[in-house]
Design a protein around this motif. Structure first.
Motif, PDB file in Angstrom:
ATOM      1  N   ALA A 160       0.836  -1.198   0.000  1.00 50.41           N
ATOM      2  CA  ALA A 160       0.000   0.000   0.000  1.00 50.41           C
ATOM      3  C   ALA A 160       0.872   1.250   0.000  1.00 50.41           C
ATOM      4  O   ALA A 160       0.625   2.192  -0.760  1.00 50.41           O
ATOM      5  CB  ALA A 160      -0.915   0.002   1.227  1.00 50.41           C
ATOM      6  N   PHE A 161       1.908   1.245   0.808  1.00 53.31           N
ATOM      7  CA  PHE A 161       2.786   2.417   0.874  1.00 53.31           C
ATOM      8  C   PHE A 161       3.576   2.596  -0.416  1.00 53.31           C
ATOM      9  O   PHE A 161       3.869   3.712  -0.837  1.00 53.31           O
ATOM     10  CB  PHE A 161       3.755   2.293   2.045  1.00 53.31           C
ATOM     11  CG  PHE A 161       3.157   2.687   3.363  1.00 53.31           C
ATOM     12  CD1 PHE A 161       2.550   3.936   3.500  1.00 53.31           C
ATOM     13  CD2 PHE A 161       3.205   1.837   4.451  1.00 53.31           C
ATOM     14  CE1 PHE A 161       1.997   4.314   4.718  1.00 53.31           C
ATOM     15  CE2 PHE A 161       2.651   2.215   5.668  1.00 53.31           C
ATOM     16  CZ  PHE A 161       2.046   3.445   5.798  1.00 53.31           C
TER      17      PHE A 161
ATOM     18  N   PHE B  67      -2.776  10.785   3.708  1.00 55.76           N
ATOM     19  CA  PHE B  67      -1.809  10.677   4.818  1.00 55.76           C
ATOM     20  C   PHE B  67      -0.787   9.559   4.627  1.00 55.76           C
ATOM     21  O   PHE B  67      -0.139   9.153   5.569  1.00 55.76           O
ATOM     22  CB  PHE B  67      -2.510  10.440   6.169  1.00 55.76           C
ATOM     23  CG  PHE B  67      -3.576  11.445   6.465  1.00 55.76           C
ATOM     24  CD1 PHE B  67      -3.281  12.810   6.473  1.00 55.76           C
ATOM     25  CD2 PHE B  67      -4.861  11.033   6.727  1.00 55.76           C
ATOM     26  CE1 PHE B  67      -4.266  13.729   6.749  1.00 55.76           C
ATOM     27  CE2 PHE B  67      -5.849  11.964   6.999  1.00 55.76           C
ATOM     28  CZ  PHE B  67      -5.562  13.313   7.015  1.00 55.76           C
ATOM     29  N   SER B  68      -0.678   9.032   3.418  1.00 54.30           N
ATOM     30  CA  SER B  68       0.248   7.910   3.278  1.00 54.30           C
ATOM     31  C   SER B  68       1.671   8.344   3.625  1.00 54.30           C
ATOM     32  O   SER B  68       2.395   7.618   4.304  1.00 54.30           O
ATOM     33  CB  SER B  68       0.181   7.331   1.872  1.00 54.30           C
ATOM     34  OG  SER B  68       0.662   8.274   0.942  1.00 54.30           O
TER      35      SER B  68
ATOM     36  N   LEU C 293       3.814   6.792   6.716  1.00 52.07           N
ATOM     37  CA  LEU C 293       5.090   6.099   6.505  1.00 52.07           C
ATOM     38  C   LEU C 293       6.179   6.730   7.365  1.00 52.07           C
ATOM     39  O   LEU C 293       6.990   6.034   7.974  1.00 52.07           O
ATOM     40  CB  LEU C 293       5.477   6.144   5.026  1.00 52.07           C
ATOM     41  CG  LEU C 293       6.748   5.360   4.697  1.00 52.07           C
ATOM     42  CD1 LEU C 293       6.534   3.878   4.895  1.00 52.07           C
ATOM     43  CD2 LEU C 293       7.227   5.634   3.281  1.00 52.07           C
ATOM     44  N   LEU C 294       6.166   8.046   7.423  1.00 49.23           N
ATOM     45  CA  LEU C 294       7.154   8.728   8.254  1.00 49.23           C
ATOM     46  C   LEU C 294       6.987   8.346   9.723  1.00 49.23           C
ATOM     47  O   LEU C 294       7.960   8.143  10.436  1.00 49.23           O
ATOM     48  CB  LEU C 294       7.030  10.240   8.091  1.00 49.23           C
ATOM     49  CG  LEU C 294       7.740  10.833   6.875  1.00 49.23           C
ATOM     50  CD1 LEU C 294       7.558  12.336   6.834  1.00 49.23           C
ATOM     51  CD2 LEU C 294       9.225  10.486   6.904  1.00 49.23           C
ATOM     52  N   LEU C 295       5.742   8.231  10.138  1.00 47.67           N
ATOM     53  CA  LEU C 295       5.481   7.820  11.519  1.00 47.67           C
ATOM     54  C   LEU C 295       6.075   6.441  11.783  1.00 47.67           C
ATOM     55  O   LEU C 295       6.737   6.197  12.794  1.00 47.67           O
ATOM     56  CB  LEU C 295       3.969   7.788  11.777  1.00 47.67           C
ATOM     57  CG  LEU C 295       3.542   7.271  13.146  1.00 47.67           C
ATOM     58  CD1 LEU C 295       3.799   8.302  14.218  1.00 47.67           C
ATOM     59  CD2 LEU C 295       2.075   6.869  13.152  1.00 47.67           C
TER      60      LEU C 295
ATOM     61  N   ASN D 174      12.187  10.575  -1.890  1.00 44.81           N
ATOM     62  CA  ASN D 174      12.002  12.022  -1.867  1.00 44.81           C
ATOM     63  C   ASN D 174      10.573  12.407  -1.536  1.00 44.81           C
ATOM     64  O   ASN D 174      10.323  13.453  -0.955  1.00 44.81           O
ATOM     65  CB  ASN D 174      12.479  12.666  -3.171  1.00 44.81           C
ATOM     66  CG  ASN D 174      12.002  11.924  -4.395  1.00 44.81           C
ATOM     67  OD1 ASN D 174      11.236  10.969  -4.262  1.00 44.81           O
ATOM     68  ND2 ASN D 174      12.438  12.332  -5.560  1.00 44.81           N
ATOM     69  N   GLN D 175       9.650  11.570  -1.913  1.00 47.40           N
ATOM     70  CA  GLN D 175       8.266  11.796  -1.483  1.00 47.40           C
ATOM     71  C   GLN D 175       7.728  10.455  -1.010  1.00 47.40           C
ATOM     72  O   GLN D 175       6.925   9.832  -1.680  1.00 47.40           O
ATOM     73  CB  GLN D 175       7.440  12.327  -2.647  1.00 47.40           C
ATOM     74  CG  GLN D 175       7.375  13.843  -2.706  1.00 47.40           C
ATOM     75  CD  GLN D 175       6.379  14.378  -1.703  1.00 47.40           C
ATOM     76  OE1 GLN D 175       5.232  13.955  -1.686  1.00 47.40           O
ATOM     77  NE2 GLN D 175       6.810  15.302  -0.856  1.00 47.40           N
ATOM     78  N   PRO D 176       8.172  10.036   0.138  1.00 52.37           N
ATOM     79  CA  PRO D 176       7.836   8.665   0.538  1.00 52.37           C
ATOM     80  C   PRO D 176       6.329   8.475   0.561  1.00 52.37           C
ATOM     81  O   PRO D 176       5.595   9.336   1.024  1.00 52.37           O
ATOM     82  CB  PRO D 176       8.401   8.559   1.963  1.00 52.37           C
ATOM     83  CG  PRO D 176       9.270   9.744   2.153  1.00 52.37           C
ATOM     84  CD  PRO D 176       8.827  10.777   1.190  1.00 52.37           C
ATOM     85  N   GLY D 177       5.928   7.370   0.068  1.00 52.01           N
ATOM     86  CA  GLY D 177       4.512   7.056   0.158  1.00 52.01           C
ATOM     87  C   GLY D 177       3.717   7.577  -1.014  1.00 52.01           C
ATOM     88  O   GLY D 177       2.863   6.906  -1.543  1.00 52.01           O
ATOM     89  N   ALA D 178       4.015   8.778  -1.446  1.00 53.50           N
ATOM     90  CA  ALA D 178       3.271   9.319  -2.565  1.00 53.50           C
ATOM     91  C   ALA D 178       3.894   8.781  -3.843  1.00 53.50           C
ATOM     92  O   ALA D 178       4.422   9.514  -4.657  1.00 53.50           O
ATOM     93  CB  ALA D 178       3.312  10.826  -2.548  1.00 53.50           C
TER      94      ALA D 178
END
Lengths: 325, 441, 342
Positions: free
Chosen positions: A145-146, A153-154, A158-160, C21-25
């Motif tokens: 998913a990530f 809020f993905s 992920l940062l969290l 650089n844009q994790p997740g996105a």
């Protein structure tokens, strides 16, 4: 097999996603790949080698270097076995023993009995297997998913996930124990299993792997064909993630097996994991180092077996070559 | 074809997960909390009570056959020991469990380094054993250590560590020193500084490859262990930097560290064990419980060469207590067991097994070390030497941070001087800084 | 050379865009996939619902368990870090505000530990990851008994830490240790490994490297196996040798994984405490008499578990978090600037 791989990208919408995926999966079968491996002129045959990444033959230098790595890696374990085959007295002498003595089985027997390793091995197997299966499964889902899906809020989530890895967990065992105690779970196996059912490490790992290894086009193609999410997971994501899942499984299993701080806090020897049980060794004012080493050796052996089971699964390369080509 | 075999992995995997989860939950459902009847599987018949004894491993009750004996005397009781060998994990674990109010063992061992913290902060979590046992059995100072200001005794004394000096007769002879244990004791009687002076003499003619003592921390430990005021005064104030006992012990250790008479080992390291095996040092300040360690690690090469003499001043190193947490579900039975295990007769049995020295003086006349051990130490009158020491150990005022303060002095201050060539003043300053950090100032 | 660069430009750049650089996105636009044509409207609604909900369904199990068992206890420690609280008196908390943190800032031990963490981190992580990459590369060749080789490389990670440390303690012992014995032949005086400043850091790092190289190699190996072979083919056609292929195909394609191992190893180095603790022997939590190899993780362990100052120890734990966040932010700013000025 290579034909299947080659035709696949050229006909994105024509065949059903399932068919494509199954074809793709067959590419991942070790047996098939072995058969398709060109026998002669391997280096020249490279263009025909699709599937498991690069499979160049190892030269003698490679074997030599790997042998050095292997010796260095194995030495302490081998020395553990040497120490386990001696007496406590002999271990104190210099130079330390470098070859096996005659007490191995006596010490193994003593360690097994004193620590009650039978129950402990059973518990550890149960705990480590459950943790491994759950970590690999949920990490793959969340990591996918990530890596490949868009949702609110993905980035922040992920940062969290990564951020919490930065806080050392050793102190958190105190509030965690208080909580487990409130639940009435002191000394029960679930106190050890539940907190490690998922790990931030696993999710981050799968995310980083899938970002690269899973071609977005493949998912898109499946979507265009109307494949539902479970179907995409089953036929596209899991096959592509397999090598990483195997590695994560391996690492998680070892971690769960060897984890000691929280299990020692949370359990006792009436219902122990292996690391908790090993505390029964080396008691008295003169701990018997040889028996302690025998215990350490016994506790490592199941891991080596697990390695062989997982190690074979680390074969990769499914269809990416064909997709990107 | 291949498709079908592959796909079959899926359901199998999920079935495995499901089975495991169910198994896990079932397994969890089966084992109830420790301490309850029939709890732990090994128990046996209905109505049998399982008592757990939580220790950090050095007690030797199992090895001395005490649990078996008690279970024979009380067929309705089963005893299990829960061991956490690392004391730096054992004590935080006990503290957490005491405060959580669950998961403690029926009997919980407390090491002397933690007893004051337990008395000051955890007294409410322990049963008052002073009401249950005959307090006069124990040495006064031992009992006092486990007793709160308002007179509640939270733990019964197990062993103590009366100090002697173990020395290698053969090396002393080669160095031209006195080898008779009584005369030696006479030579250094009253002051560890005299022992260190003898070290200087030893080093003048030291046999090749040997030093006088194993480490400077060892003599510090022995010297400070005989001072009644060390890091705290009797009102509980931190006075370590003004304490006479600390100062004297420090000076002795500094002389040892700066005059090349120490083998510079760290106690309980593998290299320390090797030091015994290779005979690289001639003396060590040895509490009773170290006797077995020396015998084991020195091995056959040390047989008949080691001897034991009375220490310059009586001192104590180590020892423990057994407490019964109020969270125990079988307090009555646990108290009975704790009393029995710490009774003079049982303490004598443990001494016979592993030379843990009793804290109950009435046991002293009946103490018999193993014949091998006596022979190993040149037929020294072990019982007499240690009993004499035990009876004259002064009461010590301990504090909650005794252990970390002690470690700050030995493992920071002394080690810096001994191994890093710092001056005694620098070492003292480093220890002072460390202690400030320990006290959170 | 040039042509091989060109041939490789495409995958390399796409790999570059993917990591962090844009994790997740991530770039996947399939969330907006076109519903299949000609289906009944309930199916398309179901499909749209599937599109929207599936990411949340996928991450839910992770976040539920993670939140309950990892996040909540960690937040507790944050609470502790704002209080004066002893391990022996958890209920007796007095508000300290940022007192524990300011205490750290003025503590010589804290800065010393930070410095050690950094130096041990560098001398253990850099060689370890390079060696791991090399090892993975070797393991990626077609080998006889490949499973056995992989298994062997992971044995250090599986070997009991206590047993391993015992071996290393003996190797590095001052008097009679094997390493000093070897040095003796080269005419070097025996080194007091545990008490010397650089020697102890080197020794601790060597244990870390030994333990974790195979681990990281396996992580790299998994990622290598996913590299499409045609990239190598086209590189080979362009005349790139093995070494160039490694540099221009393997490494760029591994970027997300390399980033992962760098982050994880950095975190691991910051929290490092097991190896130095055991290396130190009795009272190993001091990290040597002058704290010469006391890492932040070890300092925290000493404060929290040995001394029992839970409040201060928690402040150390959270300051590690803050430090890593600062490092991450600085790193991000730097790389952004570098990208702007090519």
């Amino acid at each position: 097999m290579s034909a299947g791989d080659l035709t696949f990208p050229q006909a994105p919408g024509e065949a059903g996603a399932k068919t494509k995926a199954t074809k793709a999966q067959t590419g991942g079968e070790p047996g098939t790949r072995a058969k398709a491996r060109p026998r002669g002129g391997r280096r020249l045959g490279r263009p025909r080698m699709t599937g498991a990444g690069r499979q160049l033959d190892a030269g003698p230098v490679t074997y030599a270097v790997l042998t050095v790595f292997a010796l260095v890696s194995l030495a302490p374990l081998v020395w553990t076995a040497v120490a386990a085959s001696r007496t406590d007295r002999r271990l104190a002498e210099t130079p330390p023993p470098l070859w096996f003595g005659g007490n191995l089985f006596k010490n193994l027997q003593a360690a097994w009995d004193q620590a009650g390793l039978g129950t402990a091995m059973f518990n550890s197997t149960l705990v480590a297997t459950t943790i491994t299966v759950s970590t690999v499964l949920f990490s793959t889902l969340a990591g996918f998913a990530f890596a490949k899906l868009r949702f609110r809020f993905s980035g922040a989530l992920l940062l969290l996930t990564i951020g919490t890895m930065m806080i050392p967990p050793q102190l958190a065992v105190v509030p965690l124990y208080l909580w487990m105690s409130d639940l009435g779970w002191s000394n029960r196996l679930q106190t050890v299993v539940l907190p490690t059912l998922v790990t931030a490490f696993g999710t981050f790992f799968m995310r980083q792997y899938l970002v690269q290894a899973l071609p977005t086009e493949l998912i898109e193609a499946a979507r265009v064909d109307g494949a539902s999410s479970p179907r995409i997971l089953w036929h596209v994501v899991f096959p592509a993630a397999r090598p990483a899942m195997a590695v994560l499984g391996l690492l998680t299993f070892v971690f769960a097996w060897n984890d000691f701080l929280w299990p020692i806090i949370a359990l006792n020897q009436q219902n122990p994991t292996v690391q908790v049980a090993l505390n029964s060794l080396g008691t008295g004012y003169v701990p018997d180092q040889a028996v302690i080493m025998a215990g350490a050796l016994l506790s490592t052996l199941p891991l080596l077996i697990a390695f062989l089971l997982f190690g074979k699964q680390i074969v990769g390369g499914i269809m990416q070559g064909a997709i990107k080509g | 074809m291949r498709t079908s075999t592959r796909r079959s992995h899926g359901p199998v995997a999920f079935a495995a997960v499901a089975a495991l989860t169910t198994g896990l939950l079932a397994g969890c459902a089966n084992d109830s909390d420790d301490g309850s009847p029939d709890a732990t599987g090994g128990g046996g018949g209905k109505g049998r009570i399982t008592l757990t004894v939580g220790t950090f491993g050095v007690f030797g009750y199992q090895q001395a056959g005490l649990y078996d004996e008690y279970m024979k005397l009380h067929p309705d009781i089963a005893i299990k020991e829960n061991v956490t060998t690392r004391t730096d994990v054992y004590w935080p674990k006990v503290l957490t469990r005491l405060q959580a109010g669950s998961g403690t063992d029926d009997i919980q061992a407390i090491e002397v380094g933690n007893i004051t913290e337990a008395v000051q902060t955890q007294a409410a979590k322990f049963v008052d054993l002073g009401k249950e046992a005959d307090k006069s059995q124990w040495l006064d100072w031992k009992l006092a250590q486990a007793t709160t200001k308002d007179g509640k005794t939270i733990g019964l004394g197990t062993d103590i560590g009366p100090m002697a000096v173990c020395y290698r007769k053969d090396l002393f002879r080669k160095a031209g020193l006195e080898t008779d244990r009584t005369k030696l004791a006479e030579q250094w009687k009253g002051d560890w500084a005299k022992y260190v002076d003898l070290g200087k003499q030893y080093m003048k003619k030291a046999p090749k490859g040997t030093k006088f003592m194993d480490s400077a921390a060892s003599v510090y430990n022995a010297a400070v262990g005989g001072a009644s005021e060390r890091y705290y005064d009797k009102d509980g104030n931190v006075v370590w930097d003004k304490s006479e006992g600390v100062k004297k012990a420090w000076d002795v250790a500094m002389t040892a560290a700066t005059s090349d008479m120490s083998a510079k080992l760290k106690q309980f390291d593998p290299t320390w064990d090797q030091g015994f095996a290779n005979g690289t040092f001639a003396t060590i300040a040895c509490p009773a419980w170290m006797i077995g360690y020396i015998e084991q690690k020195s091995g056959d090469s040390g047989k008949g060469k080691w001897d034991v003499a009375a220490a310059p001043t009586a001192a104590n190193w180590g020892g423990s207590f057994l407490g019964v947490p109020t969270a125990s579900r079988h307090q009555k039975e646990a108290i009975a067991l704790a009393k029995w295990l710490t009774a003079p007769e049982q303490q004598a049995k443990v001494f016979a097994k592993q030379a843990s020295f009793p804290s109950t003086p009435s046991a002293y006349p009946s103490l018999k070390p193993q014949a091998d051990t006596t022979a190993y130490f040149s037929d020294a009158p072990l019982t007499q030497i240690f009993s004499d020491s035990a009876k004259t150990i002064p009461a010590q005022y301990l504090g909650p941070k005794d252990k970390p303060i002690d470690s700050a002095i030995a493992d920071v201050g002394i080690l810096q001087v001994e191994q890093k060539g710092k001056t005694p003043a620098q070492g003292w300053e480093a220890a002072a800084k460390e202690i400030k950090d320990v006290l959170g100032q | 050379m040039t042509s091989s660069h060109e041939a490789l430009a495409h995958p390399a750049s796409s790999a570059e865009a993917a990591p962090g650089n844009q994790p997740g996105a991530a770039r996947g636009a399939h969330g907006r996939g076109t519903p299949p044509k000609g289906t009944a409207s309930w199916r398309s609604r179901l499909y749209r619902w599937d599109m929207k909900a599936s990411p949340y369904v996928l991450i839910a199990p992770f976040f539920v368990v993670f939140g309950a068992f990892s996040l909540v206890p960690l937040l507790y420690t944050a609470w502790y870090s704002l209080h004066h609280v002893q391990l022996s008196a958890l209920d007796h908390q007095t508000w300290a505000g940022l007192g524990n943190y300011t205490n750290l800032l003025s503590s010589e031990f804290f800065w010393n530990a930070l410095q050690n963490t950094f130096s041990i981190g560098v001398i253990s992580t850099v060689p370890q990851l390079l060696a791991a990459l090399w090892l993975a590369h070797l393991l990626n060749y077609r080998l006889r008994g490949s499973t056995a080789w992989r298994v062997v490389m992971l044995t250090p990670y599986a070997t009991s830490v206590a047993a391993a440390t015992l071996v290393f303690t003996l190797l590095y012992s001052w008097d009679g240790g094997m390493i000093n014995w070897l040095l003796h032949f080269v005419g070097v005086d025996p080194v007091n490994w545990r008490e010397s400043d650089w020697g102890s850091q080197f020794a601790v790092s060597s244990i870390v490297i030994w333990r974790w190289t195979g681990y990281n190699a396996l992580i790299y190996l998994a990622a290598m196996q996913a590299i499409p072979s045609d990239l190598y083919e086209s590189a080979a056609l362009d005349g790139a040798g093995r070494r160039q292929q490694f540099r221009h195909v393997t490494v760029p394609m591994l970027r997300p994984t390399i980033l992962f191992t760098v982050i994880v190893s950095t975190i691991g180095a910051t929290q490092l405490f097991g190896e130095p603790l055991l290396f130190g022997g009795v009272s190993g939590s001091k990290g040597g008499s002058e704290h010469q190899y006391q890492t932040l993780g070890l300092y925290m362990y000493d404060q929290g578990w040995i001394i029992g100052n839970l409040g201060k120890a928690s402040a150390i734990a959270w300051s590690m978090f803050l430090i890593l966040v600062i490092v991450a932010v600085v790193n991000m700013l730097l790389s952004r600037r570098l990208r702007k000025s090519p």
